[in-house]
Enzyme design. Structure first.
Site, PDB file in Angstrom:
ATOM      1  N   ASP A   1       0.857  -1.174   0.000  1.00 38.73           N
ATOM      2  CA  ASP A   1       0.000   0.000   0.000  1.00 38.73           C
ATOM      3  C   ASP A   1       0.899   1.231   0.000  1.00 38.73           C
ATOM      4  O   ASP A   1       1.816   1.322   0.809  1.00 38.73           O
ATOM      5  CB  ASP A   1      -0.838  -0.013   1.290  1.00 38.73           C
ATOM      6  CG  ASP A   1      -2.289   0.316   1.041  1.00 38.73           C
ATOM      7  OD1 ASP A   1      -2.544   1.407   0.516  1.00 38.73           O
ATOM      8  OD2 ASP A   1      -3.152  -0.523   1.377  1.00 38.73           O
TER       9      ASP A   1
ATOM     10  N   ASP B   1      -3.149   4.487  -2.369  1.00 38.49           N
ATOM     11  CA  ASP B   1      -4.225   4.976  -1.514  1.00 38.49           C
ATOM     12  C   ASP B   1      -4.745   6.339  -2.005  1.00 38.49           C
ATOM     13  O   ASP B   1      -3.946   7.225  -2.316  1.00 38.49           O
ATOM     14  CB  ASP B   1      -3.654   5.130  -0.095  1.00 38.49           C
ATOM     15  CG  ASP B   1      -4.722   5.423   0.943  1.00 38.49           C
ATOM     16  OD1 ASP B   1      -5.627   4.585   1.120  1.00 38.49           O
ATOM     17  OD2 ASP B   1      -4.662   6.488   1.589  1.00 38.49           O
TER      18      ASP B   1
ATOM     19  N   GLU C   1      -6.510   3.484  -5.795  1.00 34.17           N
ATOM     20  CA  GLU C   1      -7.812   3.544  -5.134  1.00 34.17           C
ATOM     21  C   GLU C   1      -8.518   4.741  -5.765  1.00 34.17           C
ATOM     22  O   GLU C   1      -8.144   5.885  -5.524  1.00 34.17           O
ATOM     23  CB  GLU C   1      -7.640   3.716  -3.626  1.00 34.17           C
ATOM     24  CG  GLU C   1      -8.931   3.411  -2.890  1.00 34.17           C
ATOM     25  CD  GLU C   1      -8.961   3.993  -1.482  1.00 34.17           C
ATOM     26  OE1 GLU C   1      -9.848   3.604  -0.718  1.00 34.17           O
ATOM     27  OE2 GLU C   1      -8.126   4.852  -1.158  1.00 34.17           O
TER      28      GLU C   1
ATOM     29  N   HIS D   1     -10.953  -3.828   3.635  1.00 36.38           N
ATOM     30  CA  HIS D   1     -10.863  -3.391   5.032  1.00 36.38           C
ATOM     31  C   HIS D   1     -11.686  -2.132   5.319  1.00 36.38           C
ATOM     32  O   HIS D   1     -11.737  -1.703   6.464  1.00 36.38           O
ATOM     33  CB  HIS D   1      -9.393  -3.145   5.372  1.00 36.38           C
ATOM     34  CG  HIS D   1      -8.840  -2.011   4.557  1.00 36.38           C
ATOM     35  ND1 HIS D   1      -8.690  -2.086   3.179  1.00 36.38           N
ATOM     36  CD2 HIS D   1      -8.480  -0.767   4.899  1.00 36.38           C
ATOM     37  CE1 HIS D   1      -8.235  -0.939   2.740  1.00 36.38           C
ATOM     38  NE2 HIS D   1      -8.090  -0.115   3.746  1.00 36.38           N
ATOM     39  N   ASP D   2     -12.248  -1.512   4.291  1.00 33.22           N
ATOM     40  CA  ASP D   2     -13.084  -0.319   4.507  1.00 33.22           C
ATOM     41  C   ASP D   2     -14.571  -0.636   4.372  1.00 33.22           C
ATOM     42  O   ASP D   2     -15.407   0.270   4.399  1.00 33.22           O
ATOM     43  CB  ASP D   2     -12.743   0.771   3.482  1.00 33.22           C
ATOM     44  CG  ASP D   2     -11.358   1.347   3.690  1.00 33.22           C
ATOM     45  OD1 ASP D   2     -10.877   1.348   4.844  1.00 33.22           O
ATOM     46  OD2 ASP D   2     -10.750   1.781   2.688  1.00 33.22           O
TER      47      ASP D   2
END
Ligand code: NOJ
Length: 551
Positions: free
Chosen positions: A89, A191, A245, A321-322
């Site tokens: 990430d 990200d 993302e 994870h979100d």
């Protein structure tokens, strides 16, 4: 195919209750057994963990809870030995406020690092309104008395936004990327990448955006210039994979990021599906169970497929994870339907024309924990919004009821390995509560049960690997208005497969496309064939992939 590992919750090796790098390394044979090609790990860099590692204080060091650089090297080597790639990430829209750059930047107005961040001096008056996604008071500007100025933070006040206008900052980022690539990592998940460029004159927010700030905050005027520069300076020099993302990226500008001739990124995640389904329009911290239209969902998938039909390439995911857990949100996690609906959703992920992402735990059908007490939450997004509502006198019960369905912590509870204490995740007190269903939902039980989600996912992955038509074949939606069944075909070199998925507890029916009859069933999540002449009659949440024959 990519498997996403959330390191904090995957496997703890040193009994401190937090997952770590050695924990992941201890499970590499399990990961290999899935058949995936790539692992993406969430941030493991040094961090005070205000936002679980998305606030980085040293981009070249490992977070102490996660282990050491030697542990990281061992993980990378272990993956490569098994023929699996690793992507990291890259969080460079913001750093931690505890990063050396920010410590310098805030120390004086003429510090050489001042322009690494966005500052608004107090003598210019109050800064133009900007909302923060995480801040307790809602504002993205935080006053800092040392230099009598406000700094910008779109996320928490411990995540100051980096100033990409500054070429020195950009060079630092590229050097960090090279550091990890030279170690042998195989790429990056970038990200909130559309946020790196902003209109730094900070004009007043235009009315037309209503509450939808993402569309306005992201995609600033020099975004593509920066991505091209990043590509020229770093990405083009390595054999790697990139996935941005892409919050705020719409179908109209999608190809600007990923068309081959643009030389920017290779792929990105689009959020139209996950931001809408079951959420309240305009405020996705709230759930709205009426907002679950299968025809609308099909429309979104189909629209995005067509964007990449001749150029670029897509991704497909339903959990990360979100997000709350895939089976709880899009399927049905009650005991009679948990396995079957989870298998159905994996069938969708693995039959679309896009790179599939499987989120750890989904492959055993892990479900939402549904906390009812604010004290159980660990995510700053939930906690800060709760505090804000409490201060403003908002409806806390309504908020908690909504968070039980949509909070990020639903997707962050520890991986359930066994039926032993703490699900075999840790021998210490876990950093977040473990879903009590671990006694039945766990990897060990799934390995023993030949009808488990896990065994089905492995079969699906093998199927996709053996059928180029499932990867590259043309996609065509069937029966668009059907409220219960998602059906489509995939075609390549004269072969056509049909995929039919029931999203309903009532099952559903759909027809074969005209001119075709049903051939062999390649995979199904239920024993009974749904074929009845030219009709498919599906059981609740049934999924089937079948060969079609021209009549
Ligand atoms: C997106 C990440 O996925 C999320 O977990 C994080 O909170 C924000 N970006 C801020 O970095």
């Amino acid at each position: 195919m990519v498997y996403q590992v959330y390191p904090r919750s995957f496997k703890d090796s040193d009994s401190n209750g937090v997952g770590d790098l050695r924990g992941i390394t201890s499970q590499l044979d399990y990961i290999r057994s899935l058949g995936v090609d790539v692992v993406w790990i969430n941030p493991v860099y040094r961090s005070p963990n205000d936002d679980n590692g998305y606030d980085i204080s040293d981009y070249r060091a490992i977070m102490s809870e996660m282990g050491s650089m030697a542990d990281f090297d061992a993980l990378l080597q272990g993956l490569h030995q098994r023929g699996i790639k690793l992507i990291m990430d890259l969080v460079v829209n913001h750093s931690s406020d505890e990063h050396r750059w920010f410590q310098q930047s805030r120390s004086s107005r003429d510090n050489p690092y001042r322009d690494y961040y966005h500052w608004w001096p107090v003598e210019r008056g109050p800064p133009p309104k900007r909302w923060s996604f995480f801040d307790e008071e809602g504002s993205a500007w935080r006053y800092d008395s040392t230099t009598r100025a406000y700094y910008l933070h779109y996320f928490s006040r411990k995540q100051p936004d980096l100033n990409w206008e500054n070429p020195r900052l950009r060079r630092e980022v590229y050097a960090i990327m090279r550091f990890w690539l030279d170690k042998g990592v195989d790429g990056f998940r970038l990200d909130v990448i559309p946020f790196i460029s902003k209109d730094t004159t900070f004009p007043p927010l235009p009315d037309e955006y209503g509450g939808d700030y993402v569309a306005y905050y992201a995609k600033g005027p020099r975004l593509h210039q920066y991505l091209r520069e990043m590509n020229r300076e770093v990405l083009s020099k390595y054999d790697l994979m990139t996935v941005g993302e892409g919050g705020g990226v719409s179908v109209d500008d999608a190809l600007k990021f990923v068309a081959e001739d643009r030389q920017e990124l290779q792929t990105f995640f689009q959020f139209e599906v996950v931001d809408r389904w079951g959420r309240r329009p305009g405020n996705f911290l709230y759930s709205d169970s009426s907002n679950r239209s299968l025809p609308a969902l099909k429309g979104i998938f189909t629209k995005w497929d067509s964007v990449f039909a001749t150029s670029g390439w897509g991704t497909v995911f339903l959990g990360n994870h979100d997000q709350s857990r895939m089976v709880s949100r899009y399927g049905n996690d009650t005991p009679p339907y948990r396995k079957v609906s989870s298998k159905m959703l994996h069938t969708l992920l693995l039959t679309m024309r896009a790179t599939p992402y499987i989120y750890n735990g989904d492959e055993i059908g892990m479900a939402n924990i549904r906390f009812t007490d604010i004290g159980d939450y660990r995510d700053l997004m939930t906690i800060n919004y709760y505090n804000r509502l409490e201060r403003e006198g908002g409806d806390l019960q309504e908020f908690l009821a909504a968070q039980a369905e949509v909070s990020r912590d639903n997707g962050r509870t520890p991986m359930q390995w066994t039926a032993d204490t703490n699900a075999g995740f840790t021998r210490g007190p876990p950093w977040i509560r473990i879903n009590p269903d671990y006694r039945t939902v766990n990897v060990a039980a799934a390995e023993r049960d030949t009808s488990s989600v896990l065994h089905y996912v492995r079969r699906l992955i093998r199927l996709r690997k053996s059928e180029p038509v499932l990867v590259y074949g043309r996609y065509r939606l069937l029966d668009q208005g059907n409220p219960e069944v998602f059906a489509f075909t995939r075609s390549l070199s004269g072969r056509t497969l049909m995929v039919a998925l029931s999203f309903s507890q009532a099952g559903g029916r759909t027809g074969l496309p005209a001119g075709y009859s049903a051939g062999k069933i390649l995979i199904s999540n239920l024993g009974r064939s749904p074929v009845r002449g030219a009709q498919l009659v599906l059981q609740p949440y049934q999924a089937v992939v079948l060969e079609l024959k021209r009549k």
